[in-house]
Design an enzyme around this catalytic site. Sequence first.
Site, PDB file in Angstrom:
ATOM      1  N   SER A 235       0.849  -1.203   0.000  1.00  0.00           N
ATOM      2  CA  SER A 235       0.000   0.000   0.000  1.00  0.00           C
ATOM      3  C   SER A 235       0.875   1.239   0.000  1.00  0.00           C
ATOM      4  O   SER A 235       1.990   1.213   0.527  1.00  0.00           O
ATOM      5  CB  SER A 235      -0.863   0.030   1.256  1.00  0.00           C
ATOM      6  N   ASP A 236       0.381   2.341  -0.566  1.00  0.00           N
ATOM      7  CA  ASP A 236       1.042   3.602  -0.264  1.00  0.00           C
ATOM      8  C   ASP A 236       0.860   3.841   1.239  1.00  0.00           C
ATOM      9  O   ASP A 236      -0.019   3.264   1.871  1.00  0.00           O
ATOM     10  CB  ASP A 236       0.479   4.768  -1.103  1.00  0.00           C
ATOM     11  N   TRP A 237       1.708   4.720   1.764  1.00  0.00           N
ATOM     12  CA  TRP A 237       1.794   4.861   3.223  1.00  0.00           C
ATOM     13  C   TRP A 237       0.477   5.352   3.836  1.00  0.00           C
ATOM     14  O   TRP A 237       0.029   6.445   3.506  1.00  0.00           O
ATOM     15  CB  TRP A 237       2.966   5.766   3.561  1.00  0.00           C
TER      16      TRP A 237
END
Length: 816
Positions: A235-237
């Site tokens: 996932s993106d952060w």
Amino acid sequence: MAGSQRTPADTAREAVVEAALGKLGLDAKTRLLAGQDMWTLPALPEIGLKSLVMSDGPIGVRGVRWSADDPSVALPSPTALAATWDPALARRAGLLLAQEARRKGVHVLLAPTVNLHRSPLGGRHFECYSEDPYLTGVIGSGYVTGVQSGGVGTTVKHFVANDAETDRLTVNNLVPARALRELYLAPFEAIVENARPWGVMTAYNSVNGTTMTEHHHLVQEVLRGEWGFDGVNVSDWTAARDTAGAVNGGLDVAMPGPQTVYGEALAQAVRDGRVAEAAVDAAVRRVLLLAARVGILQSAEPVVAEPPEAVDGIELAREIARRSFVLVRNERDVLPLKGGTVALIGAAARDARVLGGGSATVFPARIVSPLDGLAAALPEGALSYAVGADPATELAAADQGFRLTALCRDADGTLIGTRSAPGGLIQWMGSDLPDGVTHDTLHTVELTGTFIPRTTGPHTFGIKGMGAFTLTIDGTTYYDDVQRPGKDDPFEAFFGAPVPRAQVELTAGEPVDVSLTHVVQLPDDIPMKVVTFTLAHCEPQREPDELIAEAVEAARNADTAVVMVATTDRVESEGFDRTDLRLPGRQDELVRAVAAANPNTVVVVNSGSPVELPWREDVAAVLLGWFPGQEGGAALADVLTGAHEPGGRLPTTWGSLTDAPVTQVTPTDGELPYTEGVFIGYRAWERAGRTPAYPFGHGLGYTDWTYESLEVFPGADGPAARVRLRNTGERPGREVVQVYLAPAEPDPGRPSRWLAGFASAEAGPGESAEVTVALPRRAFEIWDEASNAWSFVKGSYEIAAGRSIADRRLTAPINV
Ligand code: BGC
């Protein structure tokens, strides 16, 4: 298909992975899918698995510390890398980054960024390659191949349609199926096909109603099913929001930790019957395969056992920079310089802006400014410098003249640890705290030290960060209060603007004591523990008219004037979009005044993405220098003096905002419709019939080329173009031969022409060269929304070979 190119080593690794998976219970498995901190996954000693470390990306390897005391080589911006139009160079860049990653114990690089230049206003435009999906895919494939041939993984990001920053965490991008396939997915598809990336990062945004971390169709059906991607989906952060939704949508790893929707929450969802354990197993299998590939899973043979031969990072940074510079105008061959004196003008010539902001930030060990570079290259006495109009009217990190240390104290005021704090920047993530300090004991951080001003006058000091701060300068306390965030973005403390808090009259050369104390109060329920704040500073502002007058005087007294114009950190960074394309401050006025005083005025543009150059016809030369990386000044000297020719070609159209066809980056009611469909970049400029300042593909070298013949012939995998050209100038040179394809009968549903392929040729004066460019099948296809499939469009086309989309030298018909 990429996933089917399996080797015996792949099979062996898969066997080790399967055996390891079989030994893990549900809790260990779900723990492995959740970040244990900002950058790592947990080790599982019971199966001989070490902790997997990830790091940004894309122009260097920052490592697990967000700080200048852990430096990394800083290469030119991704826009610059794309401007080289050279996948082999992108590959060498990747190999260097793998070397940097290995040096820092990093296993996976959070790069490359292959979203498209949909609009010039996109805040992370500098971090993406191009407006063209083919060029993006070719450069991205070179980069990924390079990194992975050094044994380090990549996460191609941000999957997909993360093309702007406004409301990036929540925006629902409404992308028509054709545009999605032909433009936004295309680079990811090409990279999966050509470079087999070991990872992908899913974006914050939604696409057509579904958030990308839960997008079963695009991840499971398209990325994995159709394309055969066998890597990890990270996932993106903070982008993963729902446990069952994410794992069922094909998200393998939720970053960062320790609080994520995976871990215990995922184990519970399996126990409740909301998630099948098989879905967890599939994700764990992919994480273990990644660990095996990078060599941190016991008994598994890493893909690259021995570190490849060493790459000289300084040399490579310099080479990429000069190969990326795009000479868009060169009247009377004012460049290369013919000797004589040079007046170098502009704040960015002294305080070079070598990289863009946000998570793409790395900290190089050194920076060669244009002033340093030219001073070293020109004869003694040939160079003068004037600051001109100063774009540094904004607060920036306190790195000029400051010597600062961070002192950590507990609640009783006892000193428990110290760390140097170059640039006045504290960004301590997770367990990365000074020795002896823990989150439980840390109460205050005091940034303290001295500041030696380089100018006399009112200096402004400011604070970036959230919470309680006390700012004291030279014994006087100017601020003692609580700063609150301006925006609801978890990264506001990183990427937000500093707030001015003190103005102090100081004398050049006389040191003063500086102290900024922050009371650390991190709530328990935040996804990651980050101690972050910055002491910011801005020099006294001199009377701009006086500065411009000084610059004009310097220009008048020199044979050539070189003016550096630049954007600032508040213009190009992450977390926000641009609102206009103008150069900040009075730089336009400065250029006009200098050009009026010296006909040999050369303007060097120091920006990662397009800016308006309203005076461009009034100066002798314009050189686009991007964010040139740490060796930018040396590379600039190479090019200005003629030791090397500028090698870049525009990877994106440069024009004014008023003429730019796609400018909508702000969602309405949470939605951003991509109403322009497949018409972005040059596709849109051509359809609108507008002439940009500089077209896609444009760029001059120091020699001339004549295109002598174009022949289309049936190649092994379809049609190919053979182009013969001759260097008719007086110097050796390198030409990027571009091949465009256009339907013979205009079709309003398709762009009037598009890039089908390119190749580069090198030749000495008078010599000829020949290149062959294969025309991929995909160049003739469209995505048919009715049948939901690629459709080969038969018929007559025109093939054009040339120097840019606008400068087409030879054409040939083809029937397919
Ligand atoms: C960015 C990613 C980056 C991540 C970790 C996010 O805000 O969108 O590109 O890799 O942070 O720094």
